[in-house]
Every structure is written in structure tokens, then in C-alpha cells.
Write a protein that holds these residues in place. Sequence first.
Motif, PDB file in Angstrom:
ATOM      1  N   VAL A   1       0.834  -1.207   0.000  1.00  0.00           N
ATOM      2  CA  VAL A   1       0.000   0.000   0.000  1.00  0.00           C
ATOM      3  C   VAL A   1       0.864   1.249   0.000  1.00  0.00           C
ATOM      4  O   VAL A   1       0.545   2.251  -0.662  1.00  0.00           O
ATOM      5  CB  VAL A   1      -0.948  -0.020   1.221  1.00  0.00           C
ATOM      6  N   GLY A   2       1.985   1.203   0.716  1.00  0.00           N
ATOM      7  CA  GLY A   2       2.904   2.339   0.715  1.00  0.00           C
ATOM      8  C   GLY A   2       3.496   2.601  -0.652  1.00  0.00           C
ATOM      9  O   GLY A   2       3.587   3.752  -1.101  1.00  0.00           O
ATOM     10  N   HIS A   3       3.888   1.538  -1.348  1.00  0.00           N
ATOM     11  CA  HIS A   3       4.436   1.695  -2.694  1.00  0.00           C
ATOM     12  C   HIS A   3       3.392   2.279  -3.644  1.00  0.00           C
ATOM     13  O   HIS A   3       3.707   3.138  -4.488  1.00  0.00           O
ATOM     14  CB  HIS A   3       4.919   0.347  -3.222  1.00  0.00           C
ATOM     15  N   VAL A   4       2.156   1.802  -3.526  1.00  0.00           N
ATOM     16  CA  VAL A   4       1.095   2.316  -4.387  1.00  0.00           C
ATOM     17  C   VAL A   4       0.870   3.799  -4.121  1.00  0.00           C
ATOM     18  O   VAL A   4       0.744   4.599  -5.058  1.00  0.00           O
ATOM     19  CB  VAL A   4      -0.204   1.508  -4.171  1.00  0.00           C
ATOM     20  N   ARG A   5       0.827   4.183  -2.850  1.00  0.00           N
ATOM     21  CA  ARG A   5       0.623   5.593  -2.512  1.00  0.00           C
ATOM     22  C   ARG A   5       1.753   6.461  -3.075  1.00  0.00           C
ATOM     23  O   ARG A   5       1.502   7.531  -3.645  1.00  0.00           O
ATOM     24  CB  ARG A   5       0.531   5.763  -0.993  1.00  0.00           C
ATOM     25  N   GLU A   6       2.984   6.011  -2.918  1.00  0.00           N
ATOM     26  CA  GLU A   6       4.131   6.776  -3.397  1.00  0.00           C
ATOM     27  C   GLU A   6       4.150   6.885  -4.918  1.00  0.00           C
ATOM     28  O   GLU A   6       4.762   7.814  -5.464  1.00  0.00           O
ATOM     29  CB  GLU A   6       5.423   6.134  -2.902  1.00  0.00           C
ATOM     30  N   SER A   7       3.475   5.959  -5.596  1.00  0.00           N
ATOM     31  CA  SER A   7       3.456   5.956  -7.060  1.00  0.00           C
ATOM     32  C   SER A   7       2.194   6.594  -7.622  1.00  0.00           C
ATOM     33  O   SER A   7       1.928   6.465  -8.828  1.00  0.00           O
ATOM     34  CB  SER A   7       3.570   4.508  -7.575  1.00  0.00           C
ATOM     35  N   SER A   8       1.416   7.268  -6.770  1.00  0.00           N
ATOM     36  CA  SER A   8       0.113   7.786  -7.176  1.00  0.00           C
ATOM     37  C   SER A   8       0.049   9.301  -7.119  1.00  0.00           C
ATOM     38  O   SER A   8       0.578   9.927  -6.193  1.00  0.00           O
ATOM     39  CB  SER A   8      -0.989   7.218  -6.272  1.00  0.00           C
ATOM     40  N   ALA A   9      -0.656   9.855  -8.086  1.00  0.00           N
ATOM     41  CA  ALA A   9      -0.974  11.278  -8.057  1.00  0.00           C
ATOM     42  C   ALA A   9      -2.268  11.486  -7.292  1.00  0.00           C
ATOM     43  O   ALA A   9      -3.094  10.576  -7.190  1.00  0.00           O
ATOM     44  CB  ALA A   9      -1.116  11.798  -9.486  1.00  0.00           C
ATOM     45  N   PRO A  10      -2.478  12.679  -6.727  1.00  0.00           N
ATOM     46  CA  PRO A  10      -3.752  12.965  -6.072  1.00  0.00           C
ATOM     47  C   PRO A  10      -4.923  12.681  -7.022  1.00  0.00           C
ATOM     48  O   PRO A  10      -4.855  12.980  -8.213  1.00  0.00           O
ATOM     49  CB  PRO A  10      -3.651  14.454  -5.741  1.00  0.00           C
ATOM     50  N   GLY A  11      -5.993  12.108  -6.470  1.00  0.00           N
ATOM     51  CA  GLY A  11      -7.143  11.747  -7.291  1.00  0.00           C
ATOM     52  C   GLY A  11      -7.087  10.333  -7.810  1.00  0.00           C
ATOM     53  O   GLY A  11      -8.038   9.873  -8.461  1.00  0.00           O
ATOM     54  N   SER A  12      -6.015   9.602  -7.517  1.00  0.00           N
ATOM     55  CA  SER A  12      -5.914   8.207  -7.925  1.00  0.00           C
ATOM     56  C   SER A  12      -6.858   7.359  -7.083  1.00  0.00           C
ATOM     57  O   SER A  12      -7.228   7.721  -5.961  1.00  0.00           O
ATOM     58  CB  SER A  12      -4.477   7.706  -7.767  1.00  0.00           C
ATOM     59  N   THR A  13      -7.237   6.201  -7.625  1.00  0.00           N
ATOM     60  CA  THR A  13      -8.171   5.290  -6.972  1.00  0.00           C
ATOM     61  C   THR A  13      -7.507   3.949  -6.731  1.00  0.00           C
ATOM     62  O   THR A  13      -6.771   3.445  -7.582  1.00  0.00           O
ATOM     63  CB  THR A  13      -9.426   5.089  -7.848  1.00  0.00           C
ATOM     64  N   LEU A  14      -7.774   3.364  -5.569  1.00  0.00           N
ATOM     65  CA  LEU A  14      -7.300   2.018  -5.227  1.00  0.00           C
ATOM     66  C   LEU A  14      -8.507   1.128  -4.992  1.00  0.00           C
ATOM     67  O   LEU A  14      -9.370   1.434  -4.162  1.00  0.00           O
ATOM     68  CB  LEU A  14      -6.420   2.066  -3.979  1.00  0.00           C
ATOM     69  N   LEU A  15      -8.584   0.013  -5.720  1.00  0.00           N
ATOM     70  CA  LEU A  15      -9.650  -0.976  -5.562  1.00  0.00           C
ATOM     71  C   LEU A  15      -9.017  -2.249  -5.015  1.00  0.00           C
ATOM     72  O   LEU A  15      -8.096  -2.796  -5.620  1.00  0.00           O
ATOM     73  CB  LEU A  15     -10.320  -1.262  -6.911  1.00  0.00           C
ATOM     74  N   VAL A  16      -9.507  -2.699  -3.863  1.00  0.00           N
ATOM     75  CA  VAL A  16      -8.845  -3.810  -3.190  1.00  0.00           C
ATOM     76  C   VAL A  16      -9.866  -4.651  -2.445  1.00  0.00           C
ATOM     77  O   VAL A  16     -10.914  -4.147  -2.018  1.00  0.00           O
ATOM     78  CB  VAL A  16      -7.745  -3.266  -2.229  1.00  0.00           C
ATOM     79  N   ASP A  17      -9.594  -5.940  -2.314  1.00  0.00           N
ATOM     80  CA  ASP A  17     -10.459  -6.824  -1.533  1.00  0.00           C
ATOM     81  C   ASP A  17      -9.597  -7.648  -0.589  1.00  0.00           C
ATOM     82  O   ASP A  17      -8.389  -7.820  -0.807  1.00  0.00           O
ATOM     83  CB  ASP A  17     -11.272  -7.756  -2.451  1.00  0.00           C
TER      84      ASP A  17
ATOM     85  N   HIS B   1     -17.152 -14.245   4.535  1.00  0.00           N
ATOM     86  CA  HIS B   1     -16.817 -12.977   5.186  1.00  0.00           C
ATOM     87  C   HIS B   1     -15.710 -12.300   4.366  1.00  0.00           C
ATOM     88  O   HIS B   1     -14.548 -12.718   4.419  1.00  0.00           O
ATOM     89  CB  HIS B   1     -16.342 -13.222   6.616  1.00  0.00           C
ATOM     90  N   HIS B   2     -16.081 -11.274   3.630  1.00  0.00           N
ATOM     91  CA  HIS B   2     -15.116 -10.701   2.692  1.00  0.00           C
ATOM     92  C   HIS B   2     -15.359  -9.204   2.542  1.00  0.00           C
ATOM     93  O   HIS B   2     -16.504  -8.739   2.544  1.00  0.00           O
ATOM     94  CB  HIS B   2     -15.263 -11.377   1.320  1.00  0.00           C
ATOM     95  N   TRP B   3     -14.263  -8.464   2.411  1.00  0.00           N
ATOM     96  CA  TRP B   3     -14.298  -7.023   2.181  1.00  0.00           C
ATOM     97  C   TRP B   3     -14.045  -6.693   0.714  1.00  0.00           C
ATOM     98  O   TRP B   3     -13.239  -7.353   0.060  1.00  0.00           O
ATOM     99  CB  TRP B   3     -13.200  -6.320   2.959  1.00  0.00           C
ATOM    100  N   VAL B   4     -14.670  -5.643   0.218  1.00  0.00           N
ATOM    101  CA  VAL B   4     -14.227  -4.944  -0.991  1.00  0.00           C
ATOM    102  C   VAL B   4     -14.163  -3.461  -0.643  1.00  0.00           C
ATOM    103  O   VAL B   4     -14.965  -2.971   0.172  1.00  0.00           O
ATOM    104  CB  VAL B   4     -15.145  -5.176  -2.203  1.00  0.00           C
ATOM    105  N   ALA B   5     -13.209  -2.754  -1.232  1.00  0.00           N
ATOM    106  CA  ALA B   5     -13.035  -1.334  -0.891  1.00  0.00           C
ATOM    107  C   ALA B   5     -12.627  -0.535  -2.095  1.00  0.00           C
ATOM    108  O   ALA B   5     -11.952  -1.025  -3.013  1.00  0.00           O
ATOM    109  CB  ALA B   5     -11.984  -1.188   0.215  1.00  0.00           C
ATOM    110  N   ARG B   6     -13.061   0.723  -2.077  1.00  0.00           N
ATOM    111  CA  ARG B   6     -12.586   1.717  -3.045  1.00  0.00           C
ATOM    112  C   ARG B   6     -11.989   2.846  -2.219  1.00  0.00           C
ATOM    113  O   ARG B   6     -12.568   3.288  -1.229  1.00  0.00           O
ATOM    114  CB  ARG B   6     -13.723   2.214  -3.923  1.00  0.00           C
ATOM    115  N   ALA B   7     -10.842   3.313  -2.628  1.00  0.00           N
ATOM    116  CA  ALA B   7     -10.154   4.349  -1.857  1.00  0.00           C
ATOM    117  C   ALA B   7      -9.616   5.416  -2.813  1.00  0.00           C
ATOM    118  O   ALA B   7      -9.234   5.114  -3.953  1.00  0.00           O
ATOM    119  CB  ALA B   7      -9.019   3.744  -1.038  1.00  0.00           C
ATOM    120  N   ARG B   8      -9.604   6.648  -2.331  1.00  0.00           N
ATOM    121  CA  ARG B   8      -9.137   7.764  -3.136  1.00  0.00           C
ATOM    122  C   ARG B   8      -7.985   8.456  -2.418  1.00  0.00           C
ATOM    123  O   ARG B   8      -7.988   8.582  -1.195  1.00  0.00           O
ATOM    124  CB  ARG B   8     -10.295   8.752  -3.349  1.00  0.00           C
ATOM    125  N   LEU B   9      -6.986   8.864  -3.198  1.00  0.00           N
ATOM    126  CA  LEU B   9      -5.856   9.611  -2.645  1.00  0.00           C
ATOM    127  C   LEU B   9      -6.150  11.090  -2.795  1.00  0.00           C
ATOM    128  O   LEU B   9      -6.321  11.590  -3.914  1.00  0.00           O
ATOM    129  CB  LEU B   9      -4.561   9.236  -3.367  1.00  0.00           C
TER     130      LEU B   9
END
Length: 297
Positions: free
Chosen positions: A199-215, A288-296
Amino acid sequence: MTHPTRRDAESDTAAASQTVRAVEAVEAVKETSFITAVIRAMENDRPDAYLSDPHAALLSTPRSRRMADEALAAGGTIGSVIVRARFGDEELRRGIAEGITQVVCLAAGSDTRAWRLGLPPATRFFEIDLPGQLEAKEALLAPVADRLACHRVSLGADLRSDTWPERLRAAGHDRAARTVWIVEGLLPYVRIEQFTRLVGHVRESSAPGSTLLVDAPHTEFYADPANARFLAFMESRGSAFRLGLDDLGGFLGRHGWQADAYTLRQLSAGACAGFPPPPARLCPPHDHHWVARARLA
């Protein structure tokens, strides 16, 4: 001239055994990717299909169908596979509609979105997975190669390492441009410290407004007796489930993302505005499972 001691020989044997086990574990996880393709193909063929993936059948080899049958017979569920895929489809389309032209699919495995979603030609779709995985997929999807309208780039890399972000950048990923990141089906096989680093690598490689989809599995998945047989089955084949989270949204929030996370049952109840609620058959009580959408921000 020195001669190897018995201790040296035992050490070498132990190291060799450890290497073999590591290789076997990698292969087992790679095989699991094509099990999910079988599950998507099964759903696509239903008259009431919740997910459309007409290309998944091309990835359903006799071996992967046999493995899928074994996994389902051991109590494996299909809901998390189908719901996360539909969730990812909807959110990716939303990102493209907002003008995002970069997509990075981590642990891309048998993902067919680059072929089946009709993405705009200007879209750059990066796929990363273990060496050999993406080549095998490309060969099986050769009959629909003409459906690939976007610009796809594949990279063979181990996401547990710290080198993949620079390799992604060298392959043309623009850190200054917004990106939709997709991380599906990976987290059961990693440890929390590995997920944190990812997650840290993804954040460091992302511009503001980027989206992360994860389960990810909920911790209750491991405590539910209904899943014991399946968990034992996955461990026996070298692809044991490890990671579970009580609060996926909270975890992402603590690592710099503004996240909305939902369990399958919450989605089925209509908790996510604008997302078609999945049918009850895809949200059984023990999945029992999560799905998530996240924005930077």
C-alpha cells in the motif's frame, strides 16, 4: 583443501528444501488465479449472471477446472470472486469516465478487463504478476487478441519485493498522472507487513485523485467453522490463506487513503450507493469478505 562437514551438508539440504517449498508455494498461488477464471466462466454462463466475462472460458483449462472442482467441493465460495470483479468493473468504468487514462492491475493473474471492457485506446493498462503468469494468459487469450483496444503493458515481478515500482515507472507509468489501481485476490496470500509495504508503494506511485480498488478476507472468515475445511484444503496445496482484517477501510485510512469498505452482506443490502446489490446466492453467511474503493486526496 577443506572438506564439507556434516553440518555444512545438513545446512545445504535444509536451504535446498526451503527453496523448493518457496517455488512450490509460488506455483500454487499462480494456479489459484486460473481457478478464479473458472468461477467467472461459470457465472458468465448463468441466465441470471451478475458478472459478464465471456473471455474467462478461454482460461478454463482442464487442469484449472479440476482444481476449481476440488476447491468448491472443499467448501470454497464463489461470491467473493464474482462480487469483487463486478465491483472493480463498476469502479474502473467510473474512473475512466472521470478522465483517468492509467490502470495498474497488481497480481493480474487471469484478469481479462483489458480485453473485455472496451477501454478507450488512450488507456494504458499495466499488468504485473509473477514471471510466466501473464505469458500463459496471453497465449490462452490469443483467440480474442483483437478485442484488446487499449495499450497493455505486462511485467513479470514479485510484488513482495521493493523493485516493482521502479520497473513499472521504467515501463511508462506516469506517477504525476492519476491511476486506477486494482488489487484483487492477492491479500489472502500475503502477510500484514507485506500488504502495508505494498500500500505504501502504491501511494508513493500515485498522483492525487488516484483510486485504489482492493479486496480482502474479513478476520471472521478464519473463525467461521464453515470455512475450516476449505482453509485446510488451501494449506494442503501450498497456497494457505494468511491475511484477514477487522476493518479494511480503517487500515487504508491509516495509510493515507480515503476509503469506503463494504462486506458482501452490506453490498447485498444496498449499502453502496450506485452499485447494483449482488444476489443473496453470492453473499452466503460464511463468505466474510471485504471490498473497498479508496481515493488519494
